[in-house]
Design a protein around this motif. Structure first.
Motif, mmCIF file in Angstrom:
data_model
loop_
_atom_site.group_PDB
_atom_site.id
_atom_site.type_symbol
_atom_site.label_atom_id
_atom_site.label_comp_id
_atom_site.label_asym_id
_atom_site.label_seq_id
_atom_site.Cartn_x
_atom_site.Cartn_y
_atom_site.Cartn_z
ATOM 1 N N SER A 10 0.857 -1.181 0.000
ATOM 2 C CA SER A 10 0.000 0.000 0.000
ATOM 3 C C SER A 10 0.898 1.237 0.000
ATOM 4 N N THR A 11 0.338 2.361 -0.438
ATOM 5 C CA THR A 11 1.071 3.619 -0.250
ATOM 6 C C THR A 11 0.653 4.295 1.060
ATOM 7 N N LEU A 14 3.340 5.259 3.736
ATOM 8 C CA LEU A 14 4.661 5.634 3.197
ATOM 9 C C LEU A 14 4.846 7.134 3.442
ATOM 10 N N VAL A 19 8.909 7.808 -0.090
ATOM 11 C CA VAL A 19 8.529 7.901 -1.508
ATOM 12 C C VAL A 19 9.672 8.534 -2.305
ATOM 13 N N GLU A 136 -5.783 -1.418 -3.898
ATOM 14 C CA GLU A 136 -4.593 -0.570 -4.134
ATOM 15 C C GLU A 136 -3.714 -1.083 -5.271
ATOM 16 N N PRO A 138 0.085 0.074 -5.496
ATOM 17 C CA PRO A 138 1.104 1.039 -5.043
ATOM 18 C C PRO A 138 2.208 1.355 -6.050
ATOM 19 N N THR A 139 2.652 0.355 -6.841
ATOM 20 C CA THR A 139 3.729 0.690 -7.790
ATOM 21 C C THR A 139 3.220 1.576 -8.922
ATOM 22 N N LEU A 142 3.473 5.019 -7.543
ATOM 23 C CA LEU A 142 4.877 5.454 -7.501
ATOM 24 C C LEU A 142 5.365 5.853 -8.898
ATOM 25 N N SER A 174 -4.367 4.493 -4.232
ATOM 26 C CA SER A 174 -2.917 4.516 -3.963
ATOM 27 C C SER A 174 -2.339 5.899 -4.241
ATOM 28 N N ASN A 175 -2.837 6.539 -5.303
ATOM 29 C CA ASN A 175 -2.360 7.889 -5.616
ATOM 30 C C ASN A 175 -2.738 8.892 -4.539
ATOM 31 N N LEU A 178 -0.550 8.685 -1.470
ATOM 32 C CA LEU A 178 0.799 9.191 -1.754
ATOM 33 C C LEU A 178 0.805 10.714 -1.909
#
Ligand code: CP
Length: 320
Positions: A10-11, A14, A19, A136, A138-139, A142, A174-175, A178
């Protein structure tokens, strides 16, 4: 250097520092991907298993390339090729895989929470969530962040707008975790049936019209209509949806003239976004895909090697 791991599920949680560290590492691997010979040795002797129990083009190919470019061994397994198609449970499948001593398991699964569940069942393998149901990705967030940082020079205090099927978007979730960390102002534009009520408690503005939602946006993110999840009774028809919510160059020029446009892909031209935008100068789609390989190299590298003081990941040599 901040700790990354033991898993990437997950983000949420983080920090901006974590990040930025992942993105800085990805930038170093992006330079490798621009070389004539796109392979470096840091993960010799490591094994990455890509278990994709749901369709994927971008994520699956980029994880495989990422592992191979780091000199890890990469094994790819899809739903129809794995014993899950014969009725074996997910937990028995991943325990079987773990018995073969991989270092990383990359999992895509249609069920929300599948990656966290698998991580809780394994003791020796780092798990990367490559998309779990409606939860989610997450990558993806990112690689989106790396793309935004490259295009706009910062991730801080931007106005970012998600347009479309926010309700069923793991990418949006996820965005937003972050981007909130960097103080971004977040909006969603969607018909009432596709707005995600859970996000409003996180301070996201909800708009139902493109005119108000796009105003002065720095980043516009186009989200695909996710027909594969839940029965599609959310809009009367795609034509009607497109008439109100398709991202057009005319709208962007009028309300967000300096914006860039991202999409996790796949995208459907003429429904979520018109071709003039996809193929125009605002579009960051190709850059996102390119960055996908570098970000996944960073994720695999950092979870495999741990949080040692690594100043030069490209030339890292294991002494294990
Ligand atoms: N963005 C994304 O997850 O695309 P794929 O489904 O092709 O992997």
């Amino acid at each position: 250097m901040p700790e990354i791991g033991p898993h990437l599920l997950s983000t949420d949680g983080l920090s901006a520092e974590q990040v930025s560290f992942i993105l800085d590492t990805a930038e170093q691997f992006a330079a490798v991907n621009r070389r004539r010979v796109k392979k470096v040795p840091p993960l010799r002797g490591k094994t990455v298993i890509n278990l994709f129990l749901e369709p994927s083009t971008r994520t699956r190919v980029s994880f495989e390339l990422a592992a191979k470019r780091l000199s890890a061994d990469a094994i790819n397994l899809s739903g129809k090729d794995s014993s899950t198609s014969k009725g074996e449970s997910l937990v028995d499948t991943v325990r079987t895989i773990e018995a073969m001593a991989p270092d990383i398991l990359v999992l895509r699964h249609a069920s929300s929470g599948a990656a966290a569940f698998v991580a809780s069942e394994l003791s020796r393998t780092a798990v990367i969530n490559a998309g779990d149901g409606l939860h989610e990705h997450p990558t993806q967030a990112l690689l989106d962040a790396l793309t935004i940082r490259q295009r706009l020079g910062t991730l801080e205090n931007l106005t970012v707008v998600f347009v479309g099927d926010v309700l069923r978007s793991r990418v949006a979730r996820s965005n937003l975790y972050l981007l909130k960390t960097f103080g971004c102002q977040l909006r969603m534009i969607a018909p009432g049936t596709l707005a995600q009520p859970e996000f409003t408690s996180l301070g996201i503005e909800v708009h139902h019209s493109m005119e108000s939602g796009l105003k002065n946006a720095d980043v516009v993110m186009s989200l695909r209509m996710k027909h594969e999840y839940l029965k599609d009774t959310f809009v009367p028809s795609l034509e009607e949806y497109a008439a109100h919510y398709c991202i057009t160059e005319e709208l962007l020029e009028a309300y967000a003239p300096s914006s860039i446009v991202l999409a996790p892909g796949p995208y459907i031209r003429g429904v979520e976004v018109e071709s003039a935008v996809v193929d125009g100068p605002r579009s960051a789609y190709t850059q996102q895909v390119e960055n996908g390989v570098a970000v996944r190299m960073a994720a695999i590298f950092l979870l495999s090697i741990g949080s040692k003081d690594i100043k030069d990941p490209v030339n890292y040599e294991s002494r294990e």
